[in-house]
Write a protein that holds these residues in place. Structure first.
Motif, mmCIF file in Angstrom:
data_model
loop_
_atom_site.group_PDB
_atom_site.id
_atom_site.type_symbol
_atom_site.label_atom_id
_atom_site.label_comp_id
_atom_site.label_asym_id
_atom_site.label_seq_id
_atom_site.Cartn_x
_atom_site.Cartn_y
_atom_site.Cartn_z
ATOM 1 N N SER A 194 0.806 -1.218 0.000
ATOM 2 C CA SER A 194 0.000 0.000 0.000
ATOM 3 C C SER A 194 0.837 1.265 0.000
ATOM 4 C CB SER A 194 -0.940 0.008 1.209
ATOM 5 O OG SER A 194 -0.196 -0.154 2.409
ATOM 6 N N SER A 195 1.995 1.239 0.697
ATOM 7 C CA SER A 195 2.802 2.449 0.837
ATOM 8 C C SER A 195 4.175 2.347 0.190
ATOM 9 C CB SER A 195 2.986 2.790 2.323
ATOM 10 O OG SER A 195 3.738 1.765 2.968
ATOM 11 N N GLY A 196 4.608 1.120 -0.095
ATOM 12 C CA GLY A 196 5.959 0.929 -0.627
ATOM 13 C C GLY A 196 7.038 1.001 0.441
ATOM 14 N N LYS A 197 6.629 1.155 1.701
ATOM 15 C CA LYS A 197 7.610 1.277 2.785
ATOM 16 C C LYS A 197 7.943 -0.086 3.375
ATOM 17 C CE LYS A 197 6.182 5.938 4.179
ATOM 18 N NZ LYS A 197 5.648 6.775 5.291
ATOM 19 N N LEU A 198 9.177 -0.223 3.857
ATOM 20 C CA LEU A 198 9.573 -1.439 4.548
ATOM 21 C C LEU A 198 8.923 -1.476 5.926
ATOM 22 C CD1 LEU A 198 13.398 -1.606 3.729
ATOM 23 C CD2 LEU A 198 11.579 -3.006 2.749
ATOM 24 N N GLU A 199 8.414 -2.650 6.302
ATOM 25 C CA GLU A 199 7.842 -2.794 7.636
ATOM 26 C C GLU A 199 8.974 -2.784 8.662
ATOM 27 O OE1 GLU A 199 4.703 -5.658 10.076
ATOM 28 O OE2 GLU A 199 5.519 -6.308 8.145
ATOM 29 N N SER A 200 8.819 -1.996 9.694
ATOM 30 C CA SER A 200 9.875 -1.879 10.705
ATOM 31 C C SER A 200 9.839 -3.072 11.646
ATOM 32 C CB SER A 200 9.713 -0.583 11.502
ATOM 33 O OG SER A 200 8.481 -0.583 12.201
ATOM 34 N N TRP A 201 10.996 -3.424 12.170
ATOM 35 C CA TRP A 201 11.076 -4.427 13.222
ATOM 36 C C TRP A 201 11.045 -3.648 14.531
ATOM 37 C CZ3 TRP A 201 15.233 -8.602 11.586
ATOM 38 C CH2 TRP A 201 14.892 -9.087 10.305
ATOM 39 N N ARG A 202 9.917 -3.680 15.211
ATOM 40 C CA ARG A 202 9.660 -2.758 16.313
ATOM 41 C C ARG A 202 10.348 -3.232 17.598
ATOM 42 N NH1 ARG A 202 5.820 0.943 15.166
ATOM 43 N NH2 ARG A 202 4.968 1.021 17.276
ATOM 44 N N LEU A 203 11.664 -3.116 17.575
ATOM 45 C CA LEU A 203 12.494 -3.514 18.717
ATOM 46 C C LEU A 203 12.474 -2.422 19.783
ATOM 47 C CD1 LEU A 203 15.151 -4.657 16.243
ATOM 48 C CD2 LEU A 203 14.331 -6.235 17.984
ATOM 49 N N GLN A 204 12.390 -2.843 21.042
ATOM 50 C CA GLN A 204 12.334 -1.884 22.142
ATOM 51 C C GLN A 204 13.385 -2.214 23.192
ATOM 52 O OE1 GLN A 204 8.338 -0.901 23.679
ATOM 53 N NE2 GLN A 204 7.530 -2.263 22.105
ATOM 54 N N ASP A 211 16.108 2.825 17.311
ATOM 55 C CA ASP A 211 16.151 3.455 15.995
ATOM 56 C C ASP A 211 17.426 3.058 15.271
ATOM 57 O OD1 ASP A 211 15.672 5.000 13.791
ATOM 58 O OD2 ASP A 211 16.255 6.894 14.732
ATOM 59 N N ILE A 212 17.374 1.963 14.536
ATOM 60 C CA ILE A 212 18.512 1.542 13.717
ATOM 61 C C ILE A 212 17.999 1.190 12.323
ATOM 62 C CG2 ILE A 212 19.984 0.705 15.588
ATOM 63 C CD1 ILE A 212 19.000 -2.115 15.019
ATOM 64 N N GLU A 213 18.814 1.439 11.315
ATOM 65 C CA GLU A 213 18.446 1.135 9.930
ATOM 66 C C GLU A 213 18.959 -0.253 9.577
ATOM 67 O OE1 GLU A 213 18.848 3.044 5.436
ATOM 68 O OE2 GLU A 213 19.375 4.236 7.209
ATOM 69 N N LEU A 214 18.064 -1.211 9.554
ATOM 70 C CA LEU A 214 18.449 -2.600 9.339
ATOM 71 C C LEU A 214 18.765 -2.863 7.874
ATOM 72 C CD1 LEU A 214 15.740 -4.405 11.500
ATOM 73 C CD2 LEU A 214 18.124 -4.000 12.098
ATOM 74 N N PRO A 215 19.626 -3.842 7.596
ATOM 75 C CA PRO A 215 19.859 -4.243 6.201
ATOM 76 C C PRO A 215 18.567 -4.764 5.579
ATOM 77 C CG PRO A 215 21.487 -5.216 7.690
ATOM 78 C CD PRO A 215 20.422 -4.619 8.558
ATOM 79 N N ALA A 216 18.504 -4.717 4.261
ATOM 80 C CA ALA A 216 17.369 -5.283 3.525
ATOM 81 C C ALA A 216 17.940 -6.228 2.479
ATOM 82 C CB ALA A 216 16.531 -4.187 2.885
ATOM 83 N N THR A 217 18.386 -7.379 2.939
ATOM 84 C CA THR A 217 19.053 -8.342 2.064
ATOM 85 C C THR A 217 18.095 -8.901 1.026
ATOM 86 O OG1 THR A 217 20.402 -8.950 3.975
ATOM 87 C CG2 THR A 217 20.504 -10.400 2.060
ATOM 88 N N VAL A 218 16.875 -9.202 1.472
ATOM 89 C CA VAL A 218 15.809 -9.632 0.575
ATOM 90 C C VAL A 218 14.551 -8.880 0.986
ATOM 91 C CG1 VAL A 218 14.361 -11.548 -0.215
ATOM 92 C CG2 VAL A 218 16.788 -11.941 0.246
ATOM 93 N N VAL A 219 13.781 -8.405 0.003
ATOM 94 C CA VAL A 219 12.536 -7.684 0.273
ATOM 95 C C VAL A 219 11.420 -8.326 -0.543
ATOM 96 C CG1 VAL A 219 11.320 -5.481 0.079
ATOM 97 C CG2 VAL A 219 13.738 -5.513 0.728
ATOM 98 N N THR A 220 10.288 -8.616 0.108
ATOM 99 C CA THR A 220 9.124 -9.139 -0.601
ATOM 100 C C THR A 220 7.878 -8.409 -0.098
ATOM 101 O OG1 THR A 220 8.419 -10.893 0.938
ATOM 102 C CG2 THR A 220 10.222 -11.417 -0.581
ATOM 103 N N ASN A 221 6.799 -8.494 -0.894
ATOM 104 C CA ASN A 221 5.564 -7.814 -0.501
ATOM 105 C C ASN A 221 4.572 -8.737 0.191
ATOM 106 O OD1 ASN A 221 4.789 -9.339 -2.696
ATOM 107 N ND2 ASN A 221 3.460 -7.768 -3.566
ATOM 108 N N THR A 222 4.989 -9.957 0.519
ATOM 109 C CA THR A 222 4.173 -10.870 1.309
ATOM 110 C C THR A 222 5.113 -11.719 2.150
ATOM 111 O OG1 THR A 222 2.466 -12.593 1.226
ATOM 112 C CG2 THR A 222 4.099 -12.591 -0.538
ATOM 113 N N ILE A 223 4.621 -12.201 3.289
ATOM 114 C CA ILE A 223 5.564 -12.784 4.248
ATOM 115 C C ILE A 223 5.854 -14.267 4.026
ATOM 116 C CG2 ILE A 223 4.868 -11.096 5.979
ATOM 117 C CD1 ILE A 223 3.484 -13.360 7.475
#
Length: 299
Positions: A194-204, A211-223
């Protein structure tokens, strides 16, 4: 009744964007459809369609009338189904929008179909922000929050997330112990269609998101591919825990950094608030409320 028949012809033409297709659907010629539309335009004093040699499109007035027609025929269908319900089970087509993780919901959907064989499921898998009313959906399943006051909503349950990798991957890479360790790992990421944005890994850490920028070794639009890739040793992925319950139980995936994943999200159903619920809607909403999360646990 003549007006209702004309509205039905108009609605078919508006839905199919073709006089020929509309005529075929209702069993008349395309010229008969055209004449019906012309008589409506003359009576109403407005143009409903823009016509060209190749296509027809709705005018602004036509769009407004089409929205009204959908509500009118939804009420007619609801009335018919209420009468039919007194004679048997809910029936008819049920148009449902599901997220792209929807294939993980198939156990509950299959059980619903067995319980209500007279209901035809029309399933649309998409993460886009659908317009429930304009697109004629009966029910929408989504994760996250709901803000549209035109919609009724029911939370089916909450779920948490898990970061997983395969035993084979961890045999070759150190197990991450802090969120920052993920910067040295292959991260398999989900991108929202819907947005083209990467889903964040909501680490706390200490109730504050990291707030860290994780690698995106592989990206898909479904899990689902992410889960398969993780099982194959391609890297780590962060997914809803219900999506990998079977793999965790079998040991083909192992969780890491659980102490940093405290965020939860809601699974909810939404349906139009302005119209009376049809028997098929009620049946689906009630069934999924009762069974969805229990079926996910068994998936």
């Amino acid at each position: 009744m003549d007006k209702l028949a004309a509205l039905s012809t108009f609605a078919q033409a508006a839905e199919l964007r073709s006089f020929t297709a509309a005529g075929r659907a209702i069993g008349v010629s395309s010229s008969a459809v055209g004449k019906t539309i012309m008589r409506m335009e003359e009576r109403l004093g407005v143009r409903l369609f823009n016509r060209s040699t190749r296509s027809i499109t709705l005018t602004a007035e036509g769009e407004a009338l089409f929205r009204r027609c959908r509500r009118i025929f939804a009420e007619v269908e609801a009335a018919e189904l209420e009468l039919a319900q007194s004679q048997g089970m809910p029936r008819g087509k049920l148009k449902i929008s599901l997220p792209l993780v929807g294939t993980l919901l198939t156990p509950a959907l299959a059980n619903f179909s067995r319980a209500y064989p007279e209901i035809e499921l029309d399933l649309d898998f998409s993460d886009r922000l659908v317009d429930i009313i304009e697109e004629g959906f009966d029910v929408v399943l989504r994760t996250g929050t709901a803000t549209d006051s035109q919609l009724k909503t029911r939370i089916l349950g909450n779920f948490s997330f898990v970061i997983v990798g395969s035993p084979g991957y961890f045999a070759e890479h150190a197990i991450p112990e802090t969120p920052e360790d993920l910067l040295r790992h292959a991260c398999l990421r989900h991108r929202w269609s819907s947005s083209g944005k990467l889903e964040s890994w909501r680490l706390q850490r200490d109730d504050t998101f990291v707030d860290i920028e994780l690698p995106a070794t592989v990206v898909t639009n479904t899990i689902e591919p992410l889960i398969s890739l993780a099982e194959g040793g391609a890297g780590l992925t962060c997914v809803p825990i219900f999506a990998v319950r079977r793999q965790l139980a079998a040991g083909t995936l192992r969780p890491v950094l659980d102490q940093y994943l405290k965020d939860v999200s809601a699974f909810r159903m939404l349906w139009p608030a302005g119209l009376k619920e049809t028997p098929k809607q009620r049946a689906f909403v009630d069934f999924m409320t009762k069974h969805l999360f229990s079926d996910l646990k068994g998936a």
